[in-house]
Scaffold this motif. Structure first.
Motif, PDB file in Angstrom:
ATOM      1  N   ILE A  38       0.859  -1.265  -0.082  1.00 58.64           N
ATOM      2  CA  ILE A  38      -0.093   0.036   0.067  1.00 58.64           C
ATOM      3  C   ILE A  38       0.866   1.247  -0.025  1.00 58.64           C
ATOM      4  O   ILE A  38       1.506   1.373   0.945  1.00 58.64           O
ATOM      5  CB  ILE A  38      -0.770   0.056   1.389  1.00 58.64           C
ATOM      6  CG1 ILE A  38      -1.999  -1.088   1.173  1.00 58.64           C
ATOM      7  CG2 ILE A  38      -1.778   1.543   1.426  1.00 58.64           C
ATOM      8  CD1 ILE A  38      -2.990  -1.119   2.224  1.00 58.64           C
ATOM      9  N   ARG A  39       0.903   2.119  -0.950  1.00 61.36           N
ATOM     10  CA  ARG A  39       1.844   3.198  -1.212  1.00 61.36           C
ATOM     11  C   ARG A  39       1.475   4.159  -0.203  1.00 61.36           C
ATOM     12  O   ARG A  39       0.477   4.488   0.024  1.00 61.36           O
ATOM     13  CB  ARG A  39       1.504   3.721  -2.623  1.00 61.36           C
ATOM     14  CG  ARG A  39       1.932   2.966  -3.691  1.00 61.36           C
ATOM     15  CD  ARG A  39       1.864   3.585  -5.089  1.00 61.36           C
ATOM     16  NE  ARG A  39       2.494   2.674  -6.185  1.00 61.36           N
ATOM     17  CZ  ARG A  39       1.653   1.984  -7.190  1.00 61.36           C
ATOM     18  NH1 ARG A  39       0.704   2.471  -7.056  1.00 61.36           N
ATOM     19  NH2 ARG A  39       2.271   1.334  -8.261  1.00 61.36           N
ATOM     20  N   PRO A  40       2.548   4.779   0.588  1.00 62.35           N
ATOM     21  CA  PRO A  40       2.010   5.755   1.628  1.00 62.35           C
ATOM     22  C   PRO A  40       1.482   6.953   0.919  1.00 62.35           C
ATOM     23  O   PRO A  40       0.586   7.439   1.748  1.00 62.35           O
ATOM     24  CB  PRO A  40       3.723   6.205   2.068  1.00 62.35           C
ATOM     25  CG  PRO A  40       4.434   4.827   1.667  1.00 62.35           C
ATOM     26  CD  PRO A  40       3.737   4.369   0.521  1.00 62.35           C
ATOM     27  N   HIS A  41       2.048   7.312  -0.111  1.00 65.28           N
ATOM     28  CA  HIS A  41       1.067   8.535  -0.750  1.00 65.28           C
ATOM     29  C   HIS A  41      -0.253   8.415  -0.851  1.00 65.28           C
ATOM     30  O   HIS A  41      -1.194   9.159  -0.693  1.00 65.28           O
ATOM     31  CB  HIS A  41       1.843   8.915  -2.196  1.00 65.28           C
ATOM     32  CG  HIS A  41       1.230   8.283  -3.311  1.00 65.28           C
ATOM     33  ND1 HIS A  41       1.472   7.052  -3.637  1.00 65.28           N
ATOM     34  CD2 HIS A  41       0.286   8.762  -4.187  1.00 65.28           C
ATOM     35  CE1 HIS A  41       0.717   6.664  -4.656  1.00 65.28           C
ATOM     36  NE2 HIS A  41      -0.100   7.616  -5.116  1.00 65.28           N
ATOM     37  N   PHE A  42      -0.929   7.141  -1.169  1.00 65.42           N
ATOM     38  CA  PHE A  42      -2.331   6.733  -1.173  1.00 65.42           C
ATOM     39  C   PHE A  42      -2.929   7.007   0.201  1.00 65.42           C
ATOM     40  O   PHE A  42      -3.857   7.694   0.229  1.00 65.42           O
ATOM     41  CB  PHE A  42      -2.489   5.472  -1.777  1.00 65.42           C
ATOM     42  CG  PHE A  42      -4.013   4.902  -1.392  1.00 65.42           C
ATOM     43  CD1 PHE A  42      -4.853   5.513  -2.423  1.00 65.42           C
ATOM     44  CD2 PHE A  42      -4.260   4.137  -0.562  1.00 65.42           C
ATOM     45  CE1 PHE A  42      -6.272   5.167  -2.271  1.00 65.42           C
ATOM     46  CE2 PHE A  42      -5.614   3.469  -0.549  1.00 65.42           C
ATOM     47  CZ  PHE A  42      -6.446   4.247  -1.356  1.00 65.42           C
ATOM     48  N   PRO A 128      -4.963  -4.098  -7.763  1.00 68.05           N
ATOM     49  CA  PRO A 128      -3.638  -3.516  -7.825  1.00 68.05           C
ATOM     50  C   PRO A 128      -3.576  -3.105  -9.120  1.00 68.05           C
ATOM     51  O   PRO A 128      -2.503  -2.127  -9.562  1.00 68.05           O
ATOM     52  CB  PRO A 128      -2.556  -4.678  -7.553  1.00 68.05           C
ATOM     53  CG  PRO A 128      -3.517  -5.596  -6.517  1.00 68.05           C
ATOM     54  CD  PRO A 128      -4.843  -5.443  -7.057  1.00 68.05           C
ATOM     55  N   LEU A 129      -3.758  -3.685 -10.303  1.00 65.58           N
ATOM     56  CA  LEU A 129      -3.818  -3.270 -11.742  1.00 65.58           C
ATOM     57  C   LEU A 129      -4.622  -1.958 -11.889  1.00 65.58           C
ATOM     58  O   LEU A 129      -3.974  -1.092 -12.766  1.00 65.58           O
ATOM     59  CB  LEU A 129      -4.284  -4.447 -12.748  1.00 65.58           C
ATOM     60  CG  LEU A 129      -3.494  -5.610 -12.545  1.00 65.58           C
ATOM     61  CD1 LEU A 129      -4.034  -6.782 -13.352  1.00 65.58           C
ATOM     62  CD2 LEU A 129      -1.853  -5.318 -12.852  1.00 65.58           C
ATOM     63  N   VAL A 130      -5.670  -1.873 -11.213  1.00 69.04           N
ATOM     64  CA  VAL A 130      -6.358  -0.627 -11.455  1.00 69.04           C
ATOM     65  C   VAL A 130      -5.456   0.618 -10.952  1.00 69.04           C
ATOM     66  O   VAL A 130      -5.520   1.610 -11.386  1.00 69.04           O
ATOM     67  CB  VAL A 130      -7.642  -0.727 -10.901  1.00 69.04           C
ATOM     68  CG1 VAL A 130      -8.578   0.612 -10.814  1.00 69.04           C
ATOM     69  CG2 VAL A 130      -8.645  -1.640 -11.696  1.00 69.04           C
ATOM     70  N   GLU A 131      -4.978   0.166  -9.654  1.00 69.47           N
ATOM     71  CA  GLU A 131      -4.134   1.468  -9.013  1.00 69.47           C
ATOM     72  C   GLU A 131      -2.930   1.649  -9.715  1.00 69.47           C
ATOM     73  O   GLU A 131      -2.696   2.885 -10.062  1.00 69.47           O
ATOM     74  CB  GLU A 131      -3.442   0.683  -7.729  1.00 69.47           C
ATOM     75  CG  GLU A 131      -2.846   1.611  -6.831  1.00 69.47           C
ATOM     76  CD  GLU A 131      -2.490   1.177  -5.342  1.00 69.47           C
ATOM     77  OE1 GLU A 131      -1.529   1.752  -4.742  1.00 69.47           O
ATOM     78  OE2 GLU A 131      -2.988   0.050  -5.100  1.00 69.47           O
ATOM     79  N   ASN A 132      -2.192   0.533 -10.615  1.00 73.17           N
ATOM     80  CA  ASN A 132      -1.322   0.966 -11.398  1.00 73.17           C
ATOM     81  C   ASN A 132      -1.732   2.029 -12.643  1.00 73.17           C
ATOM     82  O   ASN A 132      -0.864   2.781 -13.151  1.00 73.17           O
ATOM     83  CB  ASN A 132      -0.585  -0.269 -11.990  1.00 73.17           C
ATOM     84  CG  ASN A 132       0.513  -0.912 -11.197  1.00 73.17           C
ATOM     85  OD1 ASN A 132       0.710  -0.260  -9.932  1.00 73.17           O
ATOM     86  ND2 ASN A 132       0.896  -1.906 -11.523  1.00 73.17           N
ATOM     87  N   ALA A 133      -3.018   1.688 -12.972  1.00 69.33           N
ATOM     88  CA  ALA A 133      -3.595   2.259 -14.272  1.00 69.33           C
ATOM     89  C   ALA A 133      -3.759   3.915 -13.697  1.00 69.33           C
ATOM     90  O   ALA A 133      -3.531   4.591 -14.618  1.00 69.33           O
ATOM     91  CB  ALA A 133      -4.942   1.667 -14.766  1.00 69.33           C
ATOM     92  N   ILE A 134      -4.155   4.094 -12.670  1.00 70.05           N
ATOM     93  CA  ILE A 134      -4.298   5.493 -12.104  1.00 70.05           C
ATOM     94  C   ILE A 134      -2.835   6.028 -11.845  1.00 70.05           C
ATOM     95  O   ILE A 134      -2.473   7.151 -12.583  1.00 70.05           O
ATOM     96  CB  ILE A 134      -5.044   5.520 -10.675  1.00 70.05           C
ATOM     97  CG1 ILE A 134      -6.337   5.134 -10.959  1.00 70.05           C
ATOM     98  CG2 ILE A 134      -4.908   6.930 -10.119  1.00 70.05           C
ATOM     99  CD1 ILE A 134      -7.387   5.032  -9.808  1.00 70.05           C
ATOM    100  N   TYR A 135      -1.857   5.255 -11.292  1.00 74.63           N
ATOM    101  CA  TYR A 135      -0.694   6.075 -10.770  1.00 74.63           C
ATOM    102  C   TYR A 135       0.078   6.070 -12.115  1.00 74.63           C
ATOM    103  O   TYR A 135       0.712   7.278 -12.172  1.00 74.63           O
ATOM    104  CB  TYR A 135      -0.105   4.909  -9.728  1.00 74.63           C
ATOM    105  CG  TYR A 135       1.560   5.252  -9.170  1.00 74.63           C
ATOM    106  CD1 TYR A 135       1.280   6.507  -8.725  1.00 74.63           C
ATOM    107  CD2 TYR A 135       2.529   4.713  -9.665  1.00 74.63           C
ATOM    108  CE1 TYR A 135       2.481   6.786  -7.982  1.00 74.63           C
ATOM    109  CE2 TYR A 135       3.930   4.989  -8.984  1.00 74.63           C
ATOM    110  CZ  TYR A 135       3.588   6.323  -7.955  1.00 74.63           C
ATOM    111  OH  TYR A 135       4.842   6.730  -7.334  1.00 74.63           O
TER     112      TYR A 135
END
Length: 221
Positions: A38-42, A128-135
């Motif tokens: 879980i990315r700290p920035h999130f 996690p893949l949707v998170e990558n798509a945003i990031y």
């Protein structure tokens, strides 16, 4: 059966049992690593968003807290698999949080053609893949863009795909990252399903698409 044949059979059964134990251990280790990412920035951005909403829209703030709780509940669960419905719900909770932060810059389109969402799938194979798509896709674009998520049944398997726009800056950012989520999910699919699983990445022009194929269990008559 002679004693030598019995020894061979027992040896075979022992190897099979050890293989299953090792498979479960590897799969568990892979998903634990994914949960820990879980990315700290999130988290920082989510808490700031909730804090800003408390005074102006208490209902939205409450919903955001519930969505964030869903995310952490998923990160703490011990199971390495759950239903397709659970994975979709988790992904929607994540998108709801990010929509509060990104506003109109983040657009999503869901195309779901699956009647039975109780299908068991590896946990954390979509979110996690949707998170990558945003990031890597939406954030680097000043105007944002559309993430398309498709859930279909194809060739007796569950097909999940995520498509997002990508800019030069986003592409450079993605290339510098370690692609942890993609590598993790690819390895887990391979461990669980062997060559029956599909994990494909296609980049055409300004579109980036990740496709997963998960074989469905054959029902006994």
């Amino acid at each position: 059966m002679c004693s030598s044949d019995l020894i061979v059979v027992l040896r075979y059964l022992y190897i099979q049992a050890q293989w299953k134990i090792n498979l479960q251990a590897q799969s568990h280790a892979q998903i634990q690593a994914l949960k820990a990412r879980i990315r700290p920035h999130f988290l920082f951005n989510s808490m700031n968003t909730i804090a800003s909403l408390i005074q102006i829209d208490a209902n939205k703030a409450e919903k955001a807290v519930e969505d964030l709780s869903d995310m952490f509940r998923a990160s703490l669960m011990e199971k390495t698999s759950h239903s397709l419905a659970d994975e979709i719900a988790l992904t929607r909770s994540y998108l709801d949080i990010e929509t509060l932060r990104l506003g109109e810059r983040l657009q999503t389109q869901w195309i779901e053609n699956v009647s039975d969402t109780s299908i068991e799938i590896p946990a954390l194979c979509l979110q996690p893949l949707v998170e990558n798509a945003i990031y890597h896709g939406i954030e680097p674009l000043e105007q944002g863009g559309l993430i398309k998520i498709q859930v279909n049944i194809e060739n007796n398997g569950l097909c999940l795909s995520i498509t997002n726009p990508v800019s030069g800056r986003g592409r450079m950012h993605a290339n510098k990252s370690n692609h942890m989520a993609q590598d993790n999910i690819r390895k887990r699919l391979s461990l669980l399903y062997g060559d029956k699983a599909v994990f494909e990445v296609k980049e055409t022009g300004d579109q980036y698409k990740v496709t997963l194929g998960i074989p469905l269990k054959q029902q006994t008559p």
